[in-house]
Design a protein around this motif. Structure first.
Motif, short mmCIF file in Angstrom:
data_model
loop_
_atom_site.label_atom_id
_atom_site.label_comp_id
_atom_site.label_asym_id
_atom_site.label_seq_id
_atom_site.Cartn_x
_atom_site.Cartn_y
_atom_site.Cartn_z
N ILE A 1 34.14 -30.74 -0.02
CA ILE A 1 33.09 -31.73 0.27
C ILE A 1 33.39 -32.35 1.64
CG2 ILE A 1 31.91 -33.81 -0.52
CD1 ILE A 1 32.92 -33.13 -3.36
N LEU A 2 32.69 -31.89 2.64
CA LEU A 2 32.97 -32.31 4.01
C LEU A 2 32.64 -33.78 4.23
CD1 LEU A 2 33.85 -31.53 6.86
CD2 LEU A 2 31.49 -30.78 7.30
N VAL B 1 39.34 -34.04 7.25
CA VAL B 1 38.83 -32.98 8.12
C VAL B 1 37.60 -33.45 8.89
CG1 VAL B 1 37.83 -30.65 8.17
CG2 VAL B 1 39.76 -31.16 6.65
N PHE B 2 36.75 -34.19 8.22
CA PHE B 2 35.56 -34.75 8.84
C PHE B 2 35.93 -35.87 9.81
CE2 PHE B 2 32.45 -38.24 8.70
CZ PHE B 2 31.31 -37.61 9.16
N LYS B 3 36.76 -36.76 9.34
CA LYS B 3 37.10 -37.95 10.12
C LYS B 3 37.89 -37.63 11.37
CE LYS B 3 39.64 -40.83 7.88
NZ LYS B 3 40.02 -41.87 6.89
N ASP B 4 38.71 -36.58 11.32
CA ASP B 4 39.60 -36.26 12.43
C ASP B 4 39.00 -35.28 13.43
OD1 ASP B 4 41.40 -37.91 11.19
OD2 ASP B 4 42.57 -36.29 10.29
N ASN B 5 37.76 -34.88 13.24
CA ASN B 5 37.08 -33.97 14.17
C ASN B 5 36.48 -34.80 15.31
OD1 ASN B 5 35.22 -32.28 15.53
ND2 ASN B 5 34.90 -31.04 13.69
N ALA B 6 37.19 -34.90 16.42
CA ALA B 6 36.78 -35.79 17.51
C ALA B 6 35.43 -35.39 18.11
CB ALA B 6 37.86 -35.79 18.60
N THR B 7 35.19 -34.08 18.26
CA THR B 7 33.93 -33.62 18.82
C THR B 7 32.76 -34.03 17.94
OG1 THR B 7 35.01 -31.73 19.87
CG2 THR B 7 32.63 -31.60 19.57
#
Length: 349
Positions: free
Chosen positions: A275-276, A321-327
């Protein structure tokens, strides 16, 4: 932003009563004695899927629980019955109003006819209906959301996450409310990355066919999209969305949840790594605010619309995974600013 009739808190009776299990529905919680018409708290009449859907109805429950904890209430919630009519819904709401609950909230647009009918009989009771804004009454709060805005952000997320350039949308029932979710999602995808295909499927034409309450239907729809190379699927389908999430986990692709932060739901814990994010809809806040406005003696009435600017819709960031995706986070920040300042106008159909 929210307003509702003063109710006394003193004198809550100690006896409990189970709301009658009949065509009016079965109770999912207990309340104080029906002889005490004041100070009980609110009553929820659940939509299809009922308590435990990990989505829409559970969000309403969270708002009720918060009000109970803060105000010392003993609220109640009543489950729907299969194949019930508007008359059944009206009977349920009338029973709750007679027992002294205030406000009485129909969780879902299907309650609109019943709320309109019963509110006219109980002018001193405040009623609420979630996801409908057609009732014009002095004692009714029409609690609505800009679902398309949160869904736009879900679309941005899908576009920047897909590796196959195919993403999916599963809608529970083919109705205007769910079209808003689809429209915002598609626009978010298209505005973010050209060449991404959005595959859409509605599970049923009507709610009575189980579109919001059939995880197996959701799972089958998701499996079909996965066979067509979809690697991110967003579901706006109530309880049926659990099937979409299950299929996503089994096939190691991403699911985007809806209404509640489904990454944090206990019943979905074994699937949470798939669950992204979830497109949030603050039904809990709307329920709590309506209850508080009643307690404060300033009943909330008329159309009460929650949007991105007010925090009424948005995206969950529980999955690292969602929170740490800077782009992705930078793109979402830009999209959110555009929606708030009006430079991005999100479609509703």
């Amino acid at each position: 932003m929210r307003r509702l009739s003063r109710i006394a808190v003193a004198g809550i009776a100690s006896a409990t009563l189970a709301v009658t299990a009949s065509a009016c529905g079965s109770s999912s919680s207990s309340s104080s004695s029906s002889s005490d018409s004041k100070g009980k708290g609110l009553a929820l009449a659940y939509d299809v899927g009922g308590k435990g859907d990990q989505s829409f109805n559970d969000a309403a429950t969270a708002g009720m629980d918060k009000a109970d904890a803060e105000f010392g209430y003993k609220s109640t919630a009543v489950e729907p019955q299969d194949g019930e009519s508007d008359a059944d819904k009206a009977q349920r709401l009338e029973q709750l109003a007679k027992q002294g609950y205030n406000p009485v909230i129909g969780v879902g647009y299907a309650y609109a006819p019943a709320v309109k009918e019963v509110a006219a009989k109980f002018p001193k009771v405040t009623f609420g209906v979630v996801d409908d804004e057609q009732i014009k009454a002095d004692n009714v709060a029409d609690m609505v959301f800009t679902e398309e805005q949160g869904s736009y952000l879900a679309g941005v997320t899908a576009a920047l996450t897909t590796k196959t350039n195919v993403v999916g949308f599963v809608g529970g029932v083919d109705i205007p409310l769910i079209h808003k979710f689809e429209a915002g999602y598609k626009q978010g995808v298209e505005d973010t990355k050209k060449g991404v295909t959005v595959k859409s499927q509605y599970l049923t034409e009507t709610a009575q066919e189980g579109g919001f309450a059939s995880p197996d239907k959701g799972e089958n729809a998701a499996e079909g999209m996965i066979d067509s190379k979809a690697d991110v699927i967003y579901a706006a389908a109530g309880l049926s969305g659990q099937g979409v999430i299950k299929a996503a986990a089994a096939n190691k692709i991403w699911a985007i949840g809806v209404d509640s932060d489904q990454y944090k739901q206990d019943a979905l814990a074994k699937y949470k790594d798939s669950i992204l994010t979830s497109a949030l809809k603050d039904v809990a806040g709307a329920v709590y605010n309506l209850a508080k406005s009643v307690k404060d003696g300033k009943p909330e009435t008329g159309v009460v619309r929650a949007d991105l600017a007010s925090g009424g819709v948005g995206l969950a960031d529980s999955n690292p995974v969602f929170k740490d995706n800077a782009t992705l986070q930078e793109a979402l920040k830009k999209a959110e600013a555009g929606i708030k300042d009006g430079s991005i106008k999100v479609k509703t159909s």
